[in-house]
Design a protein around this motif. Structure first.
Motif, PDB file in Angstrom:
ATOM      1  N   ARG A 191      41.977  29.499  39.857  1.00  0.00           N
ATOM      2  CA  ARG A 191      42.133  30.944  40.033  1.00  0.00           C
ATOM      3  C   ARG A 191      43.346  31.174  40.916  1.00  0.00           C
ATOM      4  NH1 ARG A 191      38.733  31.425  36.691  1.00  0.00           N
ATOM      5  NH2 ARG A 191      36.761  32.485  36.767  1.00  0.00           N
ATOM      6  N   VAL A 192      44.090  32.209  40.582  1.00  0.00           N
ATOM      7  CA  VAL A 192      45.229  32.610  41.390  1.00  0.00           C
ATOM      8  C   VAL A 192      45.134  34.105  41.604  1.00  0.00           C
ATOM      9  CG1 VAL A 192      47.730  32.667  41.598  1.00  0.00           C
ATOM     10  CG2 VAL A 192      46.651  30.785  40.379  1.00  0.00           C
ATOM     11  N   PHE A 193      45.111  34.521  42.847  1.00  0.00           N
ATOM     12  CA  PHE A 193      45.110  35.935  43.198  1.00  0.00           C
ATOM     13  C   PHE A 193      46.529  36.313  43.602  1.00  0.00           C
ATOM     14  CE2 PHE A 193      40.854  34.405  43.830  1.00  0.00           C
ATOM     15  CZ  PHE A 193      40.075  35.398  43.239  1.00  0.00           C
ATOM     16  N   ALA A 194      47.128  37.239  42.881  1.00  0.00           N
ATOM     17  CA  ALA A 194      48.496  37.686  43.139  1.00  0.00           C
ATOM     18  C   ALA A 194      48.411  39.112  43.676  1.00  0.00           C
ATOM     19  CB  ALA A 194      49.302  37.633  41.852  1.00  0.00           C
ATOM     20  N   VAL A 195      48.846  39.321  44.914  1.00  0.00           N
ATOM     21  CA  VAL A 195      48.653  40.601  45.599  1.00  0.00           C
ATOM     22  C   VAL A 195      50.001  41.234  45.932  1.00  0.00           C
ATOM     23  CG1 VAL A 195      47.652  41.686  47.647  1.00  0.00           C
ATOM     24  CG2 VAL A 195      46.507  39.724  46.595  1.00  0.00           C
ATOM     25  N   VAL A 223      45.190  34.188  36.386  1.00  0.00           N
ATOM     26  CA  VAL A 223      45.930  34.874  37.441  1.00  0.00           C
ATOM     27  C   VAL A 223      45.369  36.282  37.485  1.00  0.00           C
ATOM     28  CG1 VAL A 223      48.159  35.766  38.165  1.00  0.00           C
ATOM     29  CG2 VAL A 223      48.006  33.505  37.143  1.00  0.00           C
ATOM     30  N   LEU A 224      44.954  36.708  38.668  1.00  0.00           N
ATOM     31  CA  LEU A 224      44.358  38.022  38.845  1.00  0.00           C
ATOM     32  C   LEU A 224      45.242  38.883  39.747  1.00  0.00           C
ATOM     33  CD1 LEU A 224      40.793  36.598  39.524  1.00  0.00           C
ATOM     34  CD2 LEU A 224      41.624  37.529  37.360  1.00  0.00           C
ATOM     35  N   PRO A 225      46.183  39.636  39.150  1.00  0.00           N
ATOM     36  CA  PRO A 225      47.041  40.510  39.977  1.00  0.00           C
ATOM     37  C   PRO A 225      46.218  41.659  40.563  1.00  0.00           C
ATOM     38  CG  PRO A 225      48.049  40.069  37.854  1.00  0.00           C
ATOM     39  CD  PRO A 225      46.617  39.613  37.772  1.00  0.00           C
ATOM     40  N   THR A 273      51.762  45.473  46.945  1.00  0.00           N
ATOM     41  CA  THR A 273      51.512  46.901  47.163  1.00  0.00           C
ATOM     42  C   THR A 273      52.332  47.766  46.215  1.00  0.00           C
ATOM     43  OG1 THR A 273      53.235  47.005  48.849  1.00  0.00           O
ATOM     44  CG2 THR A 273      50.981  46.600  49.614  1.00  0.00           C
ATOM     45  N   ALA A 274      53.299  47.198  45.534  1.00  0.00           N
ATOM     46  CA  ALA A 274      54.237  47.970  44.715  1.00  0.00           C
ATOM     47  C   ALA A 274      53.767  48.075  43.262  1.00  0.00           C
ATOM     48  CB  ALA A 274      55.613  47.318  44.782  1.00  0.00           C
ATOM     49  N   ASP A 275      54.415  48.980  42.535  1.00  0.00           N
ATOM     50  CA  ASP A 275      54.093  49.198  41.126  1.00  0.00           C
ATOM     51  C   ASP A 275      54.384  47.985  40.252  1.00  0.00           C
ATOM     52  OD1 ASP A 275      53.234  51.764  41.649  1.00  0.00           O
ATOM     53  OD2 ASP A 275      55.156  52.696  41.128  1.00  0.00           O
ATOM     54  N   LEU A 333      46.360  32.043  46.629  1.00  0.00           N
ATOM     55  CA  LEU A 333      46.641  33.443  46.948  1.00  0.00           C
ATOM     56  C   LEU A 333      48.147  33.586  47.147  1.00  0.00           C
ATOM     57  CD1 LEU A 333      45.910  36.347  47.857  1.00  0.00           C
ATOM     58  CD2 LEU A 333      45.572  35.403  50.157  1.00  0.00           C
ATOM     59  N   GLU A 334      48.772  34.452  46.340  1.00  0.00           N
ATOM     60  CA  GLU A 334      50.190  34.766  46.530  1.00  0.00           C
ATOM     61  C   GLU A 334      50.278  36.195  47.044  1.00  0.00           C
ATOM     62  OE1 GLU A 334      54.533  35.107  44.391  1.00  0.00           O
ATOM     63  OE2 GLU A 334      52.804  34.742  43.106  1.00  0.00           O
ATOM     64  N   ILE A 335      50.749  36.346  48.272  1.00  0.00           N
ATOM     65  CA  ILE A 335      50.871  37.660  48.906  1.00  0.00           C
ATOM     66  C   ILE A 335      52.307  38.147  48.738  1.00  0.00           C
ATOM     67  CG2 ILE A 335      50.723  38.920  51.082  1.00  0.00           C
ATOM     68  CD1 ILE A 335      48.634  36.815  51.945  1.00  0.00           C
ATOM     69  N   GLY A 336      52.459  39.410  48.307  1.00  0.00           N
ATOM     70  CA  GLY A 336      53.785  39.941  48.040  1.00  0.00           C
ATOM     71  C   GLY A 336      54.346  39.325  46.774  1.00  0.00           C
ATOM     72  N   CYS A 337      53.536  39.308  45.728  1.00  0.00           N
ATOM     73  CA  CYS A 337      53.826  38.519  44.526  1.00  0.00           C
ATOM     74  C   CYS A 337      54.917  39.081  43.634  1.00  0.00           C
ATOM     75  CB  CYS A 337      52.557  38.348  43.714  1.00  0.00           C
ATOM     76  SG  CYS A 337      51.949  39.882  42.992  1.00  0.00           S
ATOM     77  N   GLY A 338      55.230  40.360  43.743  1.00  0.00           N
ATOM     78  CA  GLY A 338      56.187  40.926  42.796  1.00  0.00           C
ATOM     79  C   GLY A 338      55.665  40.741  41.387  1.00  0.00           C
ATOM     80  N   PRO A 339      56.469  40.159  40.484  1.00  0.00           N
ATOM     81  CA  PRO A 339      56.006  39.976  39.108  1.00  0.00           C
ATOM     82  C   PRO A 339      55.047  38.792  38.932  1.00  0.00           C
ATOM     83  CG  PRO A 339      58.245  39.171  39.323  1.00  0.00           C
ATOM     84  CD  PRO A 339      57.874  39.813  40.646  1.00  0.00           C
ATOM     85  N   ALA A 340      54.703  38.120  40.012  1.00  0.00           N
ATOM     86  CA  ALA A 340      53.708  37.032  40.030  1.00  0.00           C
ATOM     87  C   ALA A 340      54.175  35.771  39.324  1.00  0.00           C
ATOM     88  CB  ALA A 340      52.367  37.505  39.479  1.00  0.00           C
ATOM     89  N   VAL A 341      55.464  35.533  39.300  1.00  0.00           N
ATOM     90  CA  VAL A 341      55.995  34.341  38.650  1.00  0.00           C
ATOM     91  C   VAL A 341      55.510  33.072  39.351  1.00  0.00           C
ATOM     92  CG1 VAL A 341      58.125  33.097  38.083  1.00  0.00           C
ATOM     93  CG2 VAL A 341      57.969  35.557  37.710  1.00  0.00           C
ATOM     94  N   PHE A 342      55.468  33.083  40.676  1.00  0.00           N
ATOM     95  CA  PHE A 342      55.000  31.894  41.388  1.00  0.00           C
ATOM     96  C   PHE A 342      53.502  31.706  41.185  1.00  0.00           C
ATOM     97  CE2 PHE A 342      58.752  32.982  44.212  1.00  0.00           C
ATOM     98  CZ  PHE A 342      59.603  32.119  43.538  1.00  0.00           C
TER      99      PHE A 342
END
Length: 94
Positions: free
Chosen positions: A58-62, A86-88, A64-66, A38-47
């Motif tokens: 499975r990777v959950f990328a979360v 990866v599931l943004p 709040t932004a566009d 789980l990556e919280i505050g992922c931005g573009p989800a690079v990590f």
């Protein structure tokens, strides 16, 4: 500090070689094949993508932004194996 970062801001963070290398090495050493991340505050989800490449099932990328819309597109292009996804997810602020 801004409420949200622009794509340019994220690009600058990714382009910071020592910073990106440190995160990449940490993810590579911590994530094992089959892990769920789980990556919280992922931005573009690079990590999140690095975790996927390190073998996470499975990777959950979360976020709040566009930027999460960009993360979805990036994940579709970069996660080549169907079993490694990866599931943004956009999280609404309460």
């Amino acid at each position: 500090m801004p409420d949200t970062y622009s794509l340019r801001d994220f690009g600058a963070m990714i382009a910071d070689g020592p910073r990106f290398t440190a995160y990449s090495q940490a993810i590579t050493s911590a994530v094992r094949p089959g892990d769920v991340v789980l990556e919280i505050g992922c931005g573009p989800a690079v990590f999140a993508l690095l975790a996927c490449r390190a073998g996470a099932r499975r990777v959950f990328a979360v976020d709040t932004a566009d930027i999460i819309d960009f993360a979805r597109k990036l994940a579709r292009r970069q996660c080549l194996r169907r079993s490694h996804r990866v599931l943004p997810v956009r999280l609404s602020q309460a």
